[in-house]
Motif scaffolding. Structure first.
Motif, PDB file in Angstrom:
ATOM      1  N   GLU A 179       5.673 -11.703  -9.685  1.00  0.00           N
ATOM      2  CA  GLU A 179       4.761 -12.085 -10.773  1.00  0.00           C
ATOM      3  C   GLU A 179       3.715 -10.992 -11.001  1.00  0.00           C
ATOM      4  O   GLU A 179       3.351 -10.680 -12.138  1.00  0.00           O
ATOM      5  CB  GLU A 179       4.075 -13.415 -10.444  1.00  0.00           C
ATOM      6  CG  GLU A 179       3.167 -13.931 -11.540  1.00  0.00           C
ATOM      7  CD  GLU A 179       3.912 -14.278 -12.823  1.00  0.00           C
ATOM      8  OE1 GLU A 179       3.245 -14.397 -13.858  1.00  0.00           O
ATOM      9  OE2 GLU A 179       5.149 -14.419 -12.779  1.00  0.00           O
ATOM     10  N   PHE A 180       3.250 -10.381  -9.924  1.00  0.00           N
ATOM     11  CA  PHE A 180       2.273  -9.292 -10.028  1.00  0.00           C
ATOM     12  C   PHE A 180       2.869  -8.112 -10.804  1.00  0.00           C
ATOM     13  O   PHE A 180       2.224  -7.551 -11.700  1.00  0.00           O
ATOM     14  CB  PHE A 180       1.855  -8.857  -8.618  1.00  0.00           C
ATOM     15  CG  PHE A 180       0.955  -7.653  -8.586  1.00  0.00           C
ATOM     16  CD1 PHE A 180      -0.269  -7.648  -9.249  1.00  0.00           C
ATOM     17  CD2 PHE A 180       1.338  -6.519  -7.888  1.00  0.00           C
ATOM     18  CE1 PHE A 180      -1.096  -6.528  -9.217  1.00  0.00           C
ATOM     19  CE2 PHE A 180       0.525  -5.404  -7.850  1.00  0.00           C
ATOM     20  CZ  PHE A 180      -0.697  -5.398  -8.519  1.00  0.00           C
ATOM     21  N   ASP A 239      -0.721  -8.376   1.843  1.00  0.00           N
ATOM     22  CA  ASP A 239      -1.617  -9.367   2.444  1.00  0.00           C
ATOM     23  C   ASP A 239      -1.860  -9.112   3.927  1.00  0.00           C
ATOM     24  O   ASP A 239      -2.741  -9.732   4.524  1.00  0.00           O
ATOM     25  CB  ASP A 239      -1.062 -10.784   2.230  1.00  0.00           C
ATOM     26  CG  ASP A 239       0.321 -10.965   2.837  1.00  0.00           C
ATOM     27  OD1 ASP A 239       1.184 -10.128   2.541  1.00  0.00           O
ATOM     28  OD2 ASP A 239       0.529 -11.930   3.580  1.00  0.00           O
ATOM     29  N   GLU A 240      -1.104  -8.192   4.543  1.00  0.00           N
ATOM     30  CA  GLU A 240      -1.311  -7.857   5.952  1.00  0.00           C
ATOM     31  C   GLU A 240      -2.032  -6.512   6.064  1.00  0.00           C
ATOM     32  O   GLU A 240      -1.486  -5.467   5.699  1.00  0.00           O
ATOM     33  CB  GLU A 240       0.027  -7.793   6.684  1.00  0.00           C
ATOM     34  CG  GLU A 240       0.765  -9.131   6.741  1.00  0.00           C
ATOM     35  CD  GLU A 240       2.039  -9.041   7.558  1.00  0.00           C
ATOM     36  OE1 GLU A 240       2.005  -8.388   8.630  1.00  0.00           O
ATOM     37  OE2 GLU A 240       3.058  -9.593   7.130  1.00  0.00           O
ATOM     38  N   ARG A 288       6.349 -10.263  -0.898  1.00  0.00           N
ATOM     39  CA  ARG A 288       6.043 -11.600  -0.396  1.00  0.00           C
ATOM     40  C   ARG A 288       4.569 -11.708  -0.055  1.00  0.00           C
ATOM     41  O   ARG A 288       4.116 -11.183   0.950  1.00  0.00           O
ATOM     42  CB  ARG A 288       6.887 -11.898   0.846  1.00  0.00           C
ATOM     43  CG  ARG A 288       8.363 -12.135   0.558  1.00  0.00           C
ATOM     44  CD  ARG A 288       8.562 -13.478  -0.125  1.00  0.00           C
ATOM     45  NE  ARG A 288       9.965 -13.724  -0.410  1.00  0.00           N
ATOM     46  CZ  ARG A 288      10.771 -14.411   0.370  1.00  0.00           C
ATOM     47  NH1 ARG A 288      10.306 -14.907   1.508  1.00  0.00           N
ATOM     48  NH2 ARG A 288      12.034 -14.607   0.038  1.00  0.00           N
ATOM     49  N   MET A 289       3.812 -12.383  -0.935  1.00  0.00           N
ATOM     50  CA  MET A 289       2.388 -12.605  -0.696  1.00  0.00           C
ATOM     51  C   MET A 289       2.046 -14.033  -1.082  1.00  0.00           C
ATOM     52  O   MET A 289       2.711 -14.626  -1.950  1.00  0.00           O
ATOM     53  CB  MET A 289       1.543 -11.620  -1.525  1.00  0.00           C
ATOM     54  CG  MET A 289       1.708 -10.161  -1.119  1.00  0.00           C
ATOM     55  SD  MET A 289       0.656  -9.033  -2.082  1.00  0.00           S
ATOM     56  CE  MET A 289       1.502  -9.057  -3.662  1.00  0.00           C
ATOM     57  N   PRO A 290       1.029 -14.631  -0.456  1.00  0.00           N
ATOM     58  CA  PRO A 290       0.646 -16.013  -0.792  1.00  0.00           C
ATOM     59  C   PRO A 290       0.088 -16.102  -2.203  1.00  0.00           C
ATOM     60  O   PRO A 290      -0.340 -15.102  -2.787  1.00  0.00           O
ATOM     61  CB  PRO A 290      -0.414 -16.352   0.263  1.00  0.00           C
ATOM     62  CG  PRO A 290      -0.959 -15.027   0.696  1.00  0.00           C
ATOM     63  CD  PRO A 290       0.194 -14.066   0.615  1.00  0.00           C
ATOM     64  N   SER A 305      -4.236  -9.169  -1.786  1.00  0.00           N
ATOM     65  CA  SER A 305      -3.500 -10.160  -2.569  1.00  0.00           C
ATOM     66  C   SER A 305      -3.282  -9.621  -3.971  1.00  0.00           C
ATOM     67  O   SER A 305      -3.964  -8.675  -4.408  1.00  0.00           O
ATOM     68  CB  SER A 305      -4.256 -11.489  -2.651  1.00  0.00           C
ATOM     69  OG  SER A 305      -5.430 -11.335  -3.432  1.00  0.00           O
ATOM     70  N   ALA A 306      -2.350 -10.215  -4.685  1.00  0.00           N
ATOM     71  CA  ALA A 306      -2.091  -9.801  -6.060  1.00  0.00           C
ATOM     72  C   ALA A 306      -3.286 -10.091  -6.953  1.00  0.00           C
ATOM     73  O   ALA A 306      -3.626  -9.295  -7.839  1.00  0.00           O
ATOM     74  CB  ALA A 306      -0.846 -10.513  -6.581  1.00  0.00           C
ATOM     75  N   SER A 307      -3.943 -11.219  -6.729  1.00  0.00           N
ATOM     76  CA  SER A 307      -5.113 -11.572  -7.537  1.00  0.00           C
ATOM     77  C   SER A 307      -6.231 -10.558  -7.356  1.00  0.00           C
ATOM     78  O   SER A 307      -6.882 -10.134  -8.326  1.00  0.00           O
ATOM     79  CB  SER A 307      -5.616 -12.969  -7.162  1.00  0.00           C
ATOM     80  OG  SER A 307      -4.625 -13.940  -7.389  1.00  0.00           O
TER      81      SER A 307
END
Length: 542
Positions: A66-67, A9-10, A58-60, A36-38
């Motif tokens: 989960e990814f 995410d960064e 660690r991602m929002p 992001s994972a999505s």
């Protein structure tokens, strides 16, 4: 050229990783990025799949765990690399447990990235990362993770804890999918393998050492899964050690099965983890009633193998008897706090008429066998923690390193007195510690047919007193508490959504689905089916 997807995410982190090395010179190319994972999942749907994904933990919204889980399900051919900071250690350990073999720690070091890509290139060239082989592995490995966790916990409990009864043990093994271990004609051996950390690793952070332990345990389980009738289990107190219960058959192909397996595992440990290990093979035993004798023998042989003096030739049948009646008598004396009787029984065990003919192996076998009994009782009466049980469990090597029968007798007498002190603690505090002991026993043995009369008898109590004390200090009846523990144990099975409800019911100790459904609804206000459906819907919408 192998394709790589970066997921973090960064943007600055992604840019830093891209600029670290000459990717093409290493044989790789960054073909896509996601913040992001999505977003990464959407890219995987639209574009040709990369061979490697490097993902932050660690991602929002959707985290890396989960990814990775979704990628394992939908794209089993992808090689996943976990990217994490030291503060995200628990997430990284979870990723390793999910089967992720490679990781990078932030800030990413150039030499570590180069070393990882070199290893990945070799694996991919050899086909270890191909989608076809991964699909085959995934197909053969589709099983309930929660069930194998229960299996491992139960095998450890059998060697470390007090047995409910042989009949109940057979029934519980069958409930957990281990029916092959229940026959009267069971022939088996134990194997113990310990990973040796190189001196240079002793200066590394604890987190990195624990990841290596996790990788070693994963390798052990993967190796065991390729063999029929080999069941791995580990102990949290010693992550560098893995145990295996090996079921034997009469076929010629089964000859030297335990030796061949331990050699294969040690070779894999050296090739994949570049680590040495020590292995001990226990003596063959027949029938469940001799299981702890077999385990005591592997502890002895493992301790000798550490010193280059493994002894796998001794026939178990020639060792001094430690019969069920001897075990029951010693157990009862300890539980009734009969200090003098305990001392006399230990003296009798170590100074029988054939004492002069006993070998060092026989002395140490007896010591380790009694040690297992003390470990079980310390666990049964642990009211404020498991420090005594851990002390006794971890003292196996000390016992096996002393050859004197007199020294062993004194050491075991002292340890037995410590267990008696633990039992005596439960007699005070207005029953608070006793109730805590019973509560912990329920949580460890919920799969058995626990009832008020059985538990009262097991702890030498009056049924009415136990019922009153439990309700007073816990706030619920004993039967309601047992039911609540079982329902809580069923929850991760329902979230996993692999086993049928009838199989889950049996695994957590219910007689059938009707009883399971009624009890679960009482505690969760939903039937198991309703809970599973709602959880699956929430997960799909996340």
């Amino acid at each position: 050229m192998y394709g790589v997807m970066l997921v973090d995410d960064e943007k600055s982190v992604r840019s830093s990783i891209k600029s670290k090395i000459d990717w093409k010179a290493a044989g790789f190319e960054i073909v896509s990025e996601a913040g992001s994972a999505s977003e990464a999942l959407k890219l995987l749907k639209r574009k040709p799949l990369p061979q490697v994904i490097i993902s932050d933990m660690r991602m929002p919204q959707m985290d890396g765990i989960e990814f990775i889980r979704i990628c394992k399900e939908k794209y089993p051919g992808l090689r996943t690399v976990a990217l994490s900071g030291y503060s995200d250690f628990e997430d990284l350990r979870e990723a390793v447990r999910l089967g992720v073999k490679d990781y990078l720690l932030k800030p990413v070091a150039r030499d570590e990235l180069n070393a990882l890509l070199a290893k990945l290139a070799i694996d991919l060239r050899e086909g270890q990362g191909s989608a076809q082989s991964s699909r085959l592995k995934a197909k053969t490995a589709v099983r309930s993770e929660q069930l194998w966790l229960l299996q491992e916990d139960y095998l450890l409990q059998l060697v470390k804890g007090e047995w409910y009864s042989t009949g109940a043990v057979r029934e519980r093994l069958a409930q957990l999918g281990l029916a092959s271990l229940t026959g009267n004609d069971l022939r088996a051996q134990f194997v113990a393998v310990e990973m040796h950390l190189p001196p240079v690793w002793l200066t590394e952070r604890q987190e990195r050492r624990e990841l290596l332990y996790q990788g070693f345990q994963s390798l052990c389980r993967e190796t065991a899964a390729r063999w029929k009738g080999i069941y791995p289990f580990s102990d949290f107190g010693n992550p560098a050690m893995m145990y295996f219960l090996v079921s034997l058959k009469k076929e010629t192909a089964e000859e030297n099965k335990t030796v061949r397996f331990s050699q294969e595992l040690q070779k894999a440990s050296g090739a994949e983890l570049m680590l040495d290990s020590a292995a001990g093979v226990g003596m063959e035993f027949k029938g469940l009633k001799n299981l702890k004798n077999g385990f005591a023998s592997v502890l002895w042989n493992w301790s000798r193998s550490r010193e280059g003096d493994g002894d796998n030739e001794t026939d178990l049948q020639t060792l001094p008897a430690f019969s069920p009646s001897t075990e029951r008598k010693l157990t009862n004396s300890i539980e009734l706090c009969e200090r003098q009787a305990v001392r006399e029984q230990l003296v009798g065990i170590f100074t029988s008429k054939d004492v002069e003919e006993r070998s060092a192996t026989e002395y140490n076998f007896l010591a380790l066998r009694i040690q297992l009994l003390l470990v079980a009782l310390a666990g049964k009466y642990a009211s404020t923690g498991s420090s005594l049980q851990n002390y006794l469990w971890n003292g196996q090597l000390l016992l096996s390193s002393h050859r004197s029968g007199e020294w062993l007798l004194e050491a075991l007498s002292e340890r037995a007195q410590k267990v008696i002190e633990e039992v005596e603690k439960t007699e005070g505090w207005n029953g608070v510690l006793l109730v805590e002991v019973v509560r912990k026993y329920v949580e460890a043995n919920y799969g058995y047919g626990l009832s008020l009369p059985i538990l009262a008898n097991k702890y030498h109590l009056n049924e009415a007193d136990l019922s009153r004390l439990f309700k007073q200090h816990v706030g619920s009846s004993l039967s309601d508490y047992v039911s609540g523990v079982r329902a809580a144990k069923a929850e991760p099975f329902l979230q996993e959504n692999i086993l049928k409800l009838s199989d889950i019911a049996v695994a957590v100790g219910y007689a059938g689905t009707d009883e399971f459904s009624a009890a679960f609804k009482k505690h969760y206000d939903k039937t198991p089916k309703e809970y599973r459906e709602r959880y699956s819907k929430m997960r799909s919408e996340a």
